[in-house]
Design a protein around this motif. Sequence first.
Motif, PDB file in Angstrom:
ATOM      1  N   ILE A 203       0.844  -1.210   0.000  1.00  0.00           N
ATOM      2  CA  ILE A 203       0.000   0.000   0.000  1.00  0.00           C
ATOM      3  C   ILE A 203       0.877   1.256   0.000  1.00  0.00           C
ATOM      4  CG2 ILE A 203      -1.623   1.369   1.387  1.00  0.00           C
ATOM      5  CD1 ILE A 203      -2.883  -1.336   2.275  1.00  0.00           C
ATOM      6  N   LEU A 204       1.892   1.270   0.861  1.00  0.00           N
ATOM      7  CA  LEU A 204       2.766   2.452   0.942  1.00  0.00           C
ATOM      8  C   LEU A 204       3.481   2.686  -0.384  1.00  0.00           C
ATOM      9  CD1 LEU A 204       4.261   2.016   4.532  1.00  0.00           C
ATOM     10  CD2 LEU A 204       2.717   3.836   3.777  1.00  0.00           C
ATOM     11  N   LYS A 205       4.002   1.598  -0.985  1.00  0.00           N
ATOM     12  CA  LYS A 205       4.746   1.743  -2.254  1.00  0.00           C
ATOM     13  C   LYS A 205       3.846   2.216  -3.383  1.00  0.00           C
ATOM     14  CE  LYS A 205       6.993  -2.262  -1.726  1.00  0.00           C
ATOM     15  NZ  LYS A 205       7.939  -3.381  -1.813  1.00  0.00           N
ATOM     16  N   GLU A 206       2.547   1.876  -3.274  1.00  0.00           N
ATOM     17  CA  GLU A 206       1.603   2.314  -4.316  1.00  0.00           C
ATOM     18  C   GLU A 206       0.988   3.683  -4.011  1.00  0.00           C
ATOM     19  OE1 GLU A 206      -1.090  -0.992  -4.527  1.00  0.00           O
ATOM     20  OE2 GLU A 206       0.334  -2.226  -5.665  1.00  0.00           O
ATOM     21  N   GLY A 207       1.498   4.354  -2.966  1.00  0.00           N
ATOM     22  CA  GLY A 207       1.026   5.716  -2.692  1.00  0.00           C
ATOM     23  C   GLY A 207      -0.195   5.787  -1.797  1.00  0.00           C
ATOM     24  N   GLY A 208      -0.462   4.706  -1.035  1.00  0.00           N
ATOM     25  CA  GLY A 208      -1.618   4.715  -0.129  1.00  0.00           C
ATOM     26  C   GLY A 208      -1.254   5.115   1.289  1.00  0.00           C
TER      27      GLY A 208
ATOM     28  N   GLU B 137      10.817  -2.796   5.559  1.00  0.00           N
ATOM     29  CA  GLU B 137      10.231  -3.689   4.553  1.00  0.00           C
ATOM     30  C   GLU B 137       9.661  -2.942   3.355  1.00  0.00           C
ATOM     31  OE1 GLU B 137       8.826  -7.612   6.953  1.00  0.00           O
ATOM     32  OE2 GLU B 137       7.865  -7.129   5.046  1.00  0.00           O
ATOM     33  N   SER B 138       9.061  -1.774   3.634  1.00  0.00           N
ATOM     34  CA  SER B 138       8.466  -1.035   2.514  1.00  0.00           C
ATOM     35  C   SER B 138       9.558  -0.362   1.682  1.00  0.00           C
ATOM     36  CB  SER B 138       7.486   0.019   3.035  1.00  0.00           C
ATOM     37  OG  SER B 138       8.184   0.979   3.797  1.00  0.00           O
ATOM     38  N   GLY B 139      10.689  -0.079   2.326  1.00  0.00           N
ATOM     39  CA  GLY B 139      11.782   0.582   1.619  1.00  0.00           C
ATOM     40  C   GLY B 139      11.509   2.055   1.352  1.00  0.00           C
ATOM     41  N   VAL B 140      10.490   2.609   2.010  1.00  0.00           N
ATOM     42  CA  VAL B 140      10.218   4.047   1.811  1.00  0.00           C
ATOM     43  C   VAL B 140      10.421   4.793   3.133  1.00  0.00           C
ATOM     44  CG1 VAL B 140       8.519   3.544  -0.001  1.00  0.00           C
ATOM     45  CG2 VAL B 140       7.699   4.017   2.302  1.00  0.00           C
ATOM     46  N   TYR B 141      10.740   6.076   3.047  1.00  0.00           N
ATOM     47  CA  TYR B 141      10.720   6.930   4.228  1.00  0.00           C
ATOM     48  C   TYR B 141       9.252   7.257   4.458  1.00  0.00           C
ATOM     49  CZ  TYR B 141      15.539   7.625   2.691  1.00  0.00           C
ATOM     50  OH  TYR B 141      16.824   7.444   2.273  1.00  0.00           O
ATOM     51  N   ILE B 142       8.813   7.128   5.700  1.00  0.00           N
ATOM     52  CA  ILE B 142       7.378   7.304   5.948  1.00  0.00           C
ATOM     53  C   ILE B 142       7.093   8.654   6.608  1.00  0.00           C
ATOM     54  CG2 ILE B 142       5.316   6.344   7.034  1.00  0.00           C
ATOM     55  CD1 ILE B 142       6.509   3.588   6.884  1.00  0.00           C
ATOM     56  N   ALA B 143       6.398   9.529   5.865  1.00  0.00           N
ATOM     57  CA  ALA B 143       5.915  10.790   6.439  1.00  0.00           C
ATOM     58  C   ALA B 143       4.707  10.432   7.278  1.00  0.00           C
ATOM     59  CB  ALA B 143       5.509  11.762   5.338  1.00  0.00           C
ATOM     60  N   ALA B 144       4.723  10.824   8.558  1.00  0.00           N
ATOM     61  CA  ALA B 144       3.601  10.421   9.408  1.00  0.00           C
ATOM     62  C   ALA B 144       3.329  11.424  10.517  1.00  0.00           C
ATOM     63  CB  ALA B 144       3.865   9.048  10.023  1.00  0.00           C
ATOM     64  N   PRO B 145       2.188  12.097  10.438  1.00  0.00           N
ATOM     65  CA  PRO B 145       1.722  12.847  11.604  1.00  0.00           C
ATOM     66  C   PRO B 145       0.920  11.889  12.488  1.00  0.00           C
ATOM     67  CG  PRO B 145       0.227  13.214   9.789  1.00  0.00           C
ATOM     68  CD  PRO B 145       1.274  12.224   9.311  1.00  0.00           C
ATOM     69  N   SER B 146       0.417  12.372  13.600  1.00  0.00           N
ATOM     70  CA  SER B 146      -0.427  11.535  14.443  1.00  0.00           C
ATOM     71  C   SER B 146      -1.700  11.161  13.669  1.00  0.00           C
ATOM     72  CB  SER B 146      -0.769  12.292  15.715  1.00  0.00           C
ATOM     73  OG  SER B 146      -1.218  13.602  15.406  1.00  0.00           O
ATOM     74  N   ALA B 147      -2.205   9.933  13.930  1.00  0.00           N
ATOM     75  CA  ALA B 147      -3.290   9.386  13.103  1.00  0.00           C
ATOM     76  C   ALA B 147      -4.678   9.761  13.623  1.00  0.00           C
ATOM     77  CB  ALA B 147      -3.141   7.865  13.022  1.00  0.00           C
TER      78      ALA B 147
END
Length: 350
Positions: free
Chosen positions: A24-29, A136-146
Amino acid sequence: MKTIISRIQHNSEDSIVYEKASQILKEGGLVAFPTETVYGLGADALDEAASAKIYSAKGRPSDNPLIVHIADTDALYDLSCQVNERALKLADKFWPGPLTMILKKSPKVPDSITGGLDTVAIRMPSHPVASRLIKESGVYIAAPSANISGKPSPTTGEHVIHDMDGRIDMIICDDASKIGVESTIVDISGQVPILLRPGFITIEQLRETLGQVEIDPAIQNGLAKGVVPRAPGMKYKHYSPNAEVTIVSGQPAQVEEKINSLVLEKKALGFKTGVLCNTEDFDKYSADLVIDLGSKTDEAGEARQLFAALRRLDQEEIDFAYSEEFTSHDVGAAVMNRLVKAAGHKIIHV
Ligand code: AMP
Ligand code: MG
């Protein structure tokens, strides 16, 4: 949108969860996941369209930049062109952990996640789920509080489901957050390091590592009004339950008397009342809902409980809530910073 909700089982079946979330992350979700501070709402940090979805899912103002989550120190050099001695000292001392550093950004970091600033916020979380997901996703994850923008940050999977079910692709649930307040933010992009947001890592710990560290005047005592904070997000209405929250500050006996008289006054008008207090004072109050944030001697315990307590005010449809002022020797400073915002700076001194 149908949201996939998965619970970490701490066994080999978890690999299916990580595979799905990575895809999902790699596909832009968008994937919400646990961290040691609070639950985060993640997207590929270098994919502008993906991070734009974070803003719309949360209803977050677009000038409020996102923290980029990484899993190894090398990523610092990829995201920032200013990896100096201070950054390496902080990384060595506090990573992985609840510390975010602000550095000049590298050109590959999109302006849309930094709110147009030339700096970027970076953190390496210690939570095993967060760490494995980034790797595992290989991406840097931008994440604010959910959470929905303006509401208390989520510290359990249930909080995230409440706010985000139907708005994002996937929610990964695990235990309640161990720290319970968001990361400490320190800006080391300028001459002197500046604390922009208090958290579990205290100003004293930062000073031990960096020497001089200033405190952004906008967060000094959490009480300053009319000063523009350097962390854009700190200026917004935050952590607010529907209840009107007021902090009562002063000597214990006077605080108790004032809170109980306010409770009586509101009850007489037909309103539902709540009180936030320490265990030691739990029996003193006559509100409809009295929430115990733990012992006065356990600031870390208060931090773990605070956001869940603010959410409980909403669940119980409290109209007016009154809080004692909590001690702020270490992580208590972060607790009071969040509480003052939840109260919209309404403080009665008795
Ligand atoms: P949240 O992700 O909800 O914990 O919010 C992130 C916080 O980090 C907000 O208060 C932002 O304003 C702050 N922040 C993120 N990037 C920067 C930056 N480049 N400079 C200053 N503050 C930042
Ligand atoms: Mg937030």
